[in-house]
Design a protein around this motif. Sequence first.
Motif, PDB file in Angstrom:
ATOM      1  N   GLU A   1       0.829  -1.199   0.000  1.00  0.00           N
ATOM      2  CA  GLU A   1       0.000   0.000   0.000  1.00  0.00           C
ATOM      3  C   GLU A   1       0.866   1.253   0.000  1.00  0.00           C
ATOM      4  O   GLU A   1       0.607   2.196  -0.750  1.00  0.00           O
TER       5      GLU A   1
ATOM      6  N   ARG B   1       2.342   1.828  -3.432  1.00  0.00           N
ATOM      7  CA  ARG B   1       1.369   2.382  -4.375  1.00  0.00           C
ATOM      8  C   ARG B   1       1.147   3.870  -4.163  1.00  0.00           C
ATOM      9  O   ARG B   1       0.869   4.611  -5.096  1.00  0.00           O
ATOM     10  N   GLU B   2       1.250   4.311  -2.900  1.00  0.00           N
ATOM     11  CA  GLU B   2       1.017   5.713  -2.585  1.00  0.00           C
ATOM     12  C   GLU B   2       2.230   6.594  -2.836  1.00  0.00           C
ATOM     13  O   GLU B   2       2.101   7.801  -2.967  1.00  0.00           O
TER      14      GLU B   2
END
Length: 50
Positions: free
Chosen positions: A43, A46-47
């Motif tokens: 996560e 992805r950010e």
Amino acid sequence: MADHPLIQFTNELMRLTDNLDESTAADFVQRVYDAGREAGMKEKARESPP
């Protein structure tokens, strides 16, 4: 000094179940921890901007 969270959650899991031995409980908690850590790292990747 407080126990490591893996130990705390293993102990809590054993309190919540009737017939779970420490080794099985610790293995389960470790697998959940590892899966959560891996998901968190994906996560974050992805950010993050390239």
